[in-house]
Design a protein around this motif. Structure first.
Motif, PDB file in Angstrom:
ATOM      1  N   UNK A 123       0.896  -1.388   0.066  1.00  0.00           N
ATOM      2  CA  UNK A 123      -0.005   0.095  -0.051  1.00  0.00           C
ATOM      3  C   UNK A 123       0.908   1.332   0.037  1.00  0.00           C
ATOM      4  N   UNK A 140      -3.428  15.460 -13.496  1.00  0.00           N
ATOM      5  CA  UNK A 140      -4.938  15.488 -13.715  1.00  0.00           C
ATOM      6  C   UNK A 140      -5.782  14.447 -12.910  1.00  0.00           C
ATOM      7  N   UNK A 141      -7.091  14.881 -12.686  1.00  0.00           N
ATOM      8  CA  UNK A 141      -7.751  13.970 -11.676  1.00  0.00           C
ATOM      9  C   UNK A 141      -7.955  12.491 -12.245  1.00  0.00           C
ATOM     10  N   UNK A 142      -7.868  12.356 -13.631  1.00  0.00           N
ATOM     11  CA  UNK A 142      -8.166  11.214 -13.975  1.00  0.00           C
ATOM     12  C   UNK A 142      -7.028   9.979 -13.421  1.00  0.00           C
ATOM     13  N   UNK A 144      -6.024  10.050 -10.532  1.00  0.00           N
ATOM     14  CA  UNK A 144      -6.494   9.669  -9.229  1.00  0.00           C
ATOM     15  C   UNK A 144      -7.593   8.710  -9.147  1.00  0.00           C
ATOM     16  N   UNK A 145      -8.298   8.830 -10.333  1.00  0.00           N
ATOM     17  CA  UNK A 145      -9.418   7.912 -10.432  1.00  0.00           C
ATOM     18  C   UNK A 145      -8.980   6.525 -10.656  1.00  0.00           C
ATOM     19  N   UNK A 147      -6.822   5.421  -8.594  1.00  0.00           N
ATOM     20  CA  UNK A 147      -6.685   4.691  -7.306  1.00  0.00           C
ATOM     21  C   UNK A 147      -7.246   3.542  -6.966  1.00  0.00           C
ATOM     22  N   UNK A 148      -8.544   3.338  -6.959  1.00  0.00           N
ATOM     23  CA  UNK A 148      -9.394   2.142  -6.616  1.00  0.00           C
ATOM     24  C   UNK A 148      -8.610   0.965  -7.048  1.00  0.00           C
ATOM     25  N   UNK A 151      -5.446   0.214  -5.606  1.00  0.00           N
ATOM     26  CA  UNK A 151      -5.338  -0.239  -4.412  1.00  0.00           C
ATOM     27  C   UNK A 151      -5.868  -1.695  -4.443  1.00  0.00           C
ATOM     28  N   UNK A 152      -6.740  -2.047  -5.412  1.00  0.00           N
ATOM     29  CA  UNK A 152      -7.332  -3.410  -4.888  1.00  0.00           C
ATOM     30  C   UNK A 152      -6.209  -4.256  -5.584  1.00  0.00           C
TER      31      UNK A 152
ATOM     32  N   UNK B  18      -9.571   0.296   3.355  1.00  0.00           N
ATOM     33  CA  UNK B  18      -8.952   1.443   2.550  1.00  0.00           C
ATOM     34  C   UNK B  18      -9.243   1.609   0.951  1.00  0.00           C
ATOM     35  N   UNK B  19      -9.196  -0.090   0.582  1.00  0.00           N
ATOM     36  CA  UNK B  19      -9.635  -0.120  -0.712  1.00  0.00           C
ATOM     37  C   UNK B  19     -11.182   0.364  -0.821  1.00  0.00           C
ATOM     38  N   UNK B  22     -11.442   3.963  -0.842  1.00  0.00           N
ATOM     39  CA  UNK B  22     -10.954   4.595  -2.254  1.00  0.00           C
ATOM     40  C   UNK B  22     -12.269   4.517  -3.224  1.00  0.00           C
ATOM     41  N   UNK B  23     -12.911   3.383  -3.583  1.00  0.00           N
ATOM     42  CA  UNK B  23     -13.844   3.249  -4.386  1.00  0.00           C
ATOM     43  C   UNK B  23     -14.852   4.252  -4.296  1.00  0.00           C
ATOM     44  N   UNK B  26     -13.365   8.083  -4.812  1.00  0.00           N
ATOM     45  CA  UNK B  26     -12.977   8.144  -6.152  1.00  0.00           C
ATOM     46  C   UNK B  26     -14.017   8.039  -7.300  1.00  0.00           C
ATOM     47  N   UNK B  27     -14.911   6.947  -6.866  1.00  0.00           N
ATOM     48  CA  UNK B  27     -15.734   6.592  -7.935  1.00  0.00           C
ATOM     49  C   UNK B  27     -17.090   6.884  -7.458  1.00  0.00           C
ATOM     50  N   UNK B 116     -14.878  15.933 -14.265  1.00  0.00           N
ATOM     51  CA  UNK B 116     -14.066  14.939 -13.849  1.00  0.00           C
ATOM     52  C   UNK B 116     -13.227  14.237 -15.081  1.00  0.00           C
ATOM     53  N   UNK B 117     -13.855  13.856 -15.917  1.00  0.00           N
ATOM     54  CA  UNK B 117     -12.896  13.254 -16.961  1.00  0.00           C
ATOM     55  C   UNK B 117     -12.973  13.955 -18.141  1.00  0.00           C
ATOM     56  N   UNK B 118     -11.767  13.878 -19.138  1.00  0.00           N
ATOM     57  CA  UNK B 118     -11.943  14.472 -20.391  1.00  0.00           C
ATOM     58  C   UNK B 118     -11.869  13.279 -21.402  1.00  0.00           C
TER      59      UNK B 118
END
Lengths: 180, 122
Positions: A123, A140-142, A144-145, A147-148, A151-152, B18-19, B22-23, B26-27, B116-118
């Motif tokens: 981790x 870019x925030x992408x 960070x997206x 991350x899940x 992390x998995x 934590x996982x 994070x989901x 972030x999602x 959030x995304x491009x």
């Protein structure tokens, strides 16, 4: 570890041999792993960390740090990523996981074993890499997206490496017992 | 020597938590956009508000596509394409989300709010 007059200060001692041997093993695993295609940049099993964890359990943080750093340095030179973004990410990841290994390891060896250490290190490794990727390379925030997913991956691979490290450590211990 | 010690389980549970977090973080729920930009080919032809319910016909390359706006969402309800993928895409309402009818050249993208995304690569 210079090769010159065989005086006590410069000739390799037992620890140097240990570090060299384990680092060679870790580098071999590192390179083998790099040869496998990855489903996603940043996701790989990190089996070389098994070596780091086992060395940490047996010889302590100093030796583990040597092995990990040599692996990152020499591994990147052999793969051809030395001083590239990949190298920076791998070096930061290795540093972060060593720090966490030291902290979690000091909680008590009988409480937290190889699996816990490996998970915590995985981790820390992942968190450091995401941070570097975001702050240094792609702010870019992408990023960070991702991350899940990352992390998995850290959860799964950290547990698997930890189990491998635990059994390797167990085997080495029983080997020690027979040797004496 | 057991392979897994009590502390390991604690670390595992914390890590799994934590996982999960994070989901969620972030999602989790994303910002809803408030306008939709409609383009034909590479040319934006209209920007419509998602605050008012409406049915909007758009003249595309091979015929008319029909878009429906309802409750802050937008979808294709008709299009002269063979696959009808645009219709099956269903409602879109998040900033950056895109629905497209490629044969007809009609592309709808949600704008406004926090982007959030491009690009989303699946």
């Amino acid at each position: 570890m210079t090769v010159s007059a065989p005086d006590a200060a410069s000739s390799p001692d037992r620890e140097d041999h240990l570090v060299a041997g384990f680092a060679a093993l870790a580098i071999a695993i590192h390179i083998l792993e790099a040869a496998f295609p990855s489903p996603m940049p940043g996701v790989k099993p990190g089996l070389a960390n098994v070596v780091t964890v086992v060395v940490y359990l047996r010889y302590g943080i100093r030796t583990a740090a040597w092995v990990a750093m040599l692996r990152v340095l020499v591994g990147s030179m052999l793969i051809g990523t030395f001083l590239s973004p990949t190298f920076l990410m791998s070096a930061t990841g290795a540093c972060a996981s060593l720090v966490v290994l030291g902290i979690v390891g000091s909680l008590g060896r009988y409480l937290v074993g190889a699996v816990g250490l490996s998970l915590a290190a995985a981790f820390a490794h992942m968190a450091a890499q995401i941070t570097v990727a975001y702050l240094v390379f792609i702010p870019h925030p992408a990023i960070l997206s991702l991350t899940p997913i990352l992390m998995t991956a850290a959860l799964i691979f950290g547990s698997v490496s930890g189990l491998i490290a635990a059994s390797v450590d167990g085997l080495l211990r029983s080997g020690d017992g027979r040797g004496k | 020597m057991r392979l897994v010690r009590p502390g390991d389980m604690v670390v595992f549970v914390l890590a799994a938590g934590l996982v999960g977090a994070s989901y969620a973080y972030f999602w989790g729920p994303r910002a809803e956009g408030d306008t939709a930009v409609i383009s034909v080919g590479h040319r934006p032809v209209a920007e419509i508000s998602l605050l008012e319910d409406a049915t909007v016909p758009v003249e595309g390359l091979i015929g008319d596509s029909v878009l429906q706006v309802e409750g802050g969402r937008i979808r294709f309800i008709d299009s002269p394409c063979p696959g009808r993928y645009c219709i099956h895409m269903g409602w879109i309402d998040r900033t950056g989300e895109v629905a497209a009818c490629l044969p007809n050249g009609v592309v709808v993208e949600i704008r406004g709010g926090h982007r959030e995304f491009d690009a989303i690569n699946l």
